[in-house]
Design a protein around this motif. Structure first.
Motif, mmCIF file in Angstrom:
data_model
loop_
_atom_site.group_PDB
_atom_site.id
_atom_site.type_symbol
_atom_site.label_atom_id
_atom_site.label_comp_id
_atom_site.label_asym_id
_atom_site.label_seq_id
_atom_site.Cartn_x
_atom_site.Cartn_y
_atom_site.Cartn_z
ATOM 1 N N GLU A 7 38.882 171.347 24.841
ATOM 2 C CA GLU A 7 40.195 171.302 24.218
ATOM 3 C C GLU A 7 40.381 172.602 23.451
ATOM 4 O O GLU A 7 39.786 172.788 22.381
ATOM 5 C CB GLU A 7 40.317 170.090 23.288
ATOM 6 C CG GLU A 7 40.226 168.757 24.022
ATOM 7 C CD GLU A 7 40.378 167.578 23.085
ATOM 8 O OE1 GLU A 7 40.509 167.815 21.863
ATOM 9 O OE2 GLU A 7 40.365 166.428 23.560
ATOM 10 N N LYS A 25 34.299 168.853 23.806
ATOM 11 C CA LYS A 25 34.255 167.470 23.332
ATOM 12 C C LYS A 25 33.452 166.596 24.302
ATOM 13 O O LYS A 25 33.683 166.640 25.523
ATOM 14 C CB LYS A 25 35.673 166.891 23.216
ATOM 15 C CG LYS A 25 36.657 167.768 22.460
ATOM 16 C CD LYS A 25 36.313 167.863 20.996
ATOM 17 C CE LYS A 25 37.354 168.709 20.257
ATOM 18 N NZ LYS A 25 37.038 168.854 18.815
ATOM 19 N N THR A 27 32.732 162.734 25.130
ATOM 20 C CA THR A 27 33.212 161.369 24.897
ATOM 21 C C THR A 27 32.275 160.397 25.608
ATOM 22 O O THR A 27 31.961 160.583 26.790
ATOM 23 C CB THR A 27 34.645 161.189 25.421
ATOM 24 O OG1 THR A 27 35.494 162.158 24.771
ATOM 25 C CG2 THR A 27 35.167 159.798 25.110
ATOM 26 N N THR A 40 33.213 160.317 19.998
ATOM 27 C CA THR A 40 33.475 161.687 20.437
ATOM 28 C C THR A 40 32.787 162.648 19.492
ATOM 29 O O THR A 40 32.902 162.516 18.261
ATOM 30 C CB THR A 40 34.992 161.989 20.452
ATOM 31 O OG1 THR A 40 35.648 161.082 21.338
ATOM 32 C CG2 THR A 40 35.242 163.425 20.916
ATOM 33 N N SER A 42 31.974 166.966 18.885
ATOM 34 C CA SER A 42 32.435 168.295 19.247
ATOM 35 C C SER A 42 31.296 169.303 19.161
ATOM 36 O O SER A 42 30.435 169.206 18.283
ATOM 37 C CB SER A 42 33.575 168.736 18.313
ATOM 38 O OG SER A 42 34.655 167.817 18.389
ATOM 39 N N ALA A 49 27.111 170.868 24.609
ATOM 40 C CA ALA A 49 27.820 169.643 24.971
ATOM 41 C C ALA A 49 27.177 168.973 26.188
ATOM 42 O O ALA A 49 26.988 167.752 26.233
ATOM 43 C CB ALA A 49 29.289 169.952 25.239
#
Length: 411
Positions: A7, A25, A27, A40, A42, A49
Motif C-alpha cells: 500500500e 502489509k 494480512t 494485519t 506492516s 513481510a
C-alpha cells in the motif's frame, strides 16, 4: 493463508527510502479458521513481510502461534501478572518485590518481554557477578526469572523462554553451590568472641546458630515448647519473618509455621549440646518467656512482639566487627556447626537432616570435601590407639607361609 500486499504512501518518490511509512502489509487470521481474528502487520521491506507471512503460517500449523502484539507487553506488566497469580505468603511476596527492585527492574522493566533474548540474560548474569554476588544467589534469581518467562510462554505471550537454552556441554555444568573454604569457617574462639559482643538477651540465639545449626529466623523463633529438655532435642518448626503469617502473634511482624524447604506442617529435630541447654535455661531464668508458646526472644522496644530479623543481623554485624572478625555472617555459624560435627565423625546424612537441607546433595556439595579431612583425623586417631595396643604383639605374630598341596597331603 497470509497475504502480502503493498500500500503505497503519499511521500515523494525520492523520499520513500527514508520515510517512516511501512508499505508492505501482511494480512492473516489467527488460529481457528474463520473464527480466528484477522490481523494485519506492516513492514518496511518486502523481504521482511514475506518472511513473516511464511513464519506465521508455519507457527499455526505447528500450534505454536503467538500474537506479536502480546510480545510487546513490558516485562514489568508480565511480572505483576506472574506475582499476583495464585497465592503467596506475605513474606514471600515482599521478598520477590525486593528481588525485582534490586536485580530485575533496571535491566528488564521497560523492555518488551518478547525482546528479551538469551544474550540479555547472559549480560544480566555477568552484571550480577561483577557486583560480587555469589553463584548460588545468582542461580536462585535466574530460576525466578525463568519462572516469569515460563509463565509468559504458558500464557501465550511469548513463544520461548530465554533462560532455557540448549547446553552442548551439559556434563560440564557446575553446581550453583560452592564448597565452603577454610576462610569461611570461624574458629571456636572467634565464635565465642562474637557471642561475648552480642547483647545479652540475644546471646542464646547465637548459641543456637553455632551449636544447633539454626538459621537466624529459626533461632529467634525458639520457644519453651520447642525445647525437649529431657532428650536435649530442639523441635524446629517456626521462623521469624518480617511479613510472616502471624496467626499466633496477630501482628505483621512475627513467626510463621514451617521453615525453609519444608511445608507448613513439617518440622525437623536437631540435638542440643549440653552447654547450649544450660544457656537456654539461664536465658529463661534471666529474661523469662512470653506468649502462649513460651517464646524466648522478645523485642526490647515492642513488648509482645518478636525481634526483627534485620535487627538481629545488624546486631551480629556490629558484634563481629567488635570481636575483630567482620568477615563472618550468621551463615558462618552454620558452617562452624557442620564442620565441627564432621570432625566429630557424625555421618553427613544426619547433619543434613539437622541443618534442614532439602536433601543430602546440598550438604555434600558444600561440605563433602571436608569429609576427607575427617577420615584422615579418624585414621590418625585409630592409628595412635592401635599402636599402643599392638606393642605387646610385635615380634610374636608369625608371617603367613605358603603351603604346597604335597605338604598338605603329607601332613
Amino acid at each position: 493463508m497470509a497475504t502480502v500486499k503493498k500500500e503505497d504512501c503519499s511521500c515523494p518518490r525520492r523520499m520513500k527510502a527514508k520515510c517512516a511509512h511501512k508499505p508492505w502489509k501482511v494480512t492473516y487470521r489467527e488460529p481457528g479458521g474463520r473464527a480466528g481474528a484477522q490481523r494485519t502487520l506492516s513492514f518496511k521491506l518486502k523481504e521482511e513481510a514475506d518472511a513473516f507471512a511464511v513464519k506465521v503460517e508455519r507457527d499455526k500449523d505447528l500450534g505454536v502461534y503467538i500474537n506479536p502484539r502480546k510480545a510487546k507487553t513490558p516485562f514489568s506488566e508480565v511480572w505483576d501478572q506472574w506475582l499476583n497469580t495464585g497465592s503467596l505468603e506475605p513474606s514471600t511476596y515482599a521478598n520477590y518485590r525486593s528481588v525485582y527492585a534490586n536485580h530485575f527492574e533496571g535491566h528488564f522493566a521497560r523492555r518488551p518481554i518478547g525482546a528479551v533474548s538469551t544474550e540479555d540474560i547472559a549480560k544480566w548474569e555477568q552484571w550480577e557477578k561483577e557486583q560480587g554476588y555469589k553463584p548460588y544467589g545468582i542461580q536462585v534469581r535466574k530460576n525466578l526469572l525463568s519462572s516469569v518467562f515460563g509463565y509468559a510462554v504458558a500464557s501465550e505471550i511469548i513463544g520461548r523462554n530465554p533462560c532455557k537454552t540448549a547446553n552442548p556441554r551439559k556434563n560440564e555444568s557446575r553446581s550453583a553451590y560452592e564448597p565452603v573454604s577454610d576462610e569461611d569457617i570461624p574458629e571456636t574462639h572467634e565464635v565465642l568472641g562474637i557471642i561475648a559482643e552480642m547483647p545479652k538477651f540475644l546471646r542464646a540465639a547465637v548459641w543456637a546458630m553455632a551449636g544447633c545449626g539454626l538459621r537466624p529466623g529459626e533461632a529467634l523463633a525458639i520457644s519453651d515448647q520447642s525445647i525437649e529438655w529431657e532428650s536435649s532435642t530442639l523441635l524446629v518448626n517456626h521462623q521469624v519473618a518480617a511479613h510472616g503469617i502471624c496467626q499466633i502473634t496477630g501482628s505483621r511482624r512475627g513467626v510463621k509455621r514451617g521453615t525453609k524447604h519444608r511445608k507448613q506442617a513439617e518440622s525437623r529435630r536437631t540435638p542440643i549440646p549440653g552447654q547450649v541447654v544450660e544457656v537456654f535455661s539461664d536465658h529463661i531464668d534471666m529474661f523469662g518467656i512470653w506468649g502462649d508458646q513460651g517464646w524466648l526472644f522478645e523485642s526490647p522496644r515492642q513488648p509482645g512482639r518478636h525481634p526483627s530479623y534485620d535487627w538481629l543481623l545488624r546486631q551480629f554485624k556490629d558484634a563481629a566487627k567488635a570481636a575483630g572478625v567482620p568477615q563472618y555472617t550468621p551463615k558462618s555459624l552454620r558452617h562452624y556447626f557442620v564442620t565441627t560435627s564432621l570432625h566429630a565423625g557424625i555421618p553427613l546424612y544426619e547433619i543434613a537432616q539437622w541443618m534442614g537441607h532439602r536433601d543430602t546433595r546440598t550438604t555434600e556439595q558444600v561440605y563433602g570435601h571436608l569429609t576427607t579431612k575427617a577420615f584422615k583425623r579418624g585414621s590418625d586417631a585409630l592409628g595412635e590407639q592401635l599402636a599402643g595396643d599392638l606393642t605387646s604383639f610385635r615380634g610374636k605374630i608369625d608371617a603367613p607361609r605358603l603351603v604346597s598341596l604335597d605338604d598338605e597331603e603329607a601332613a
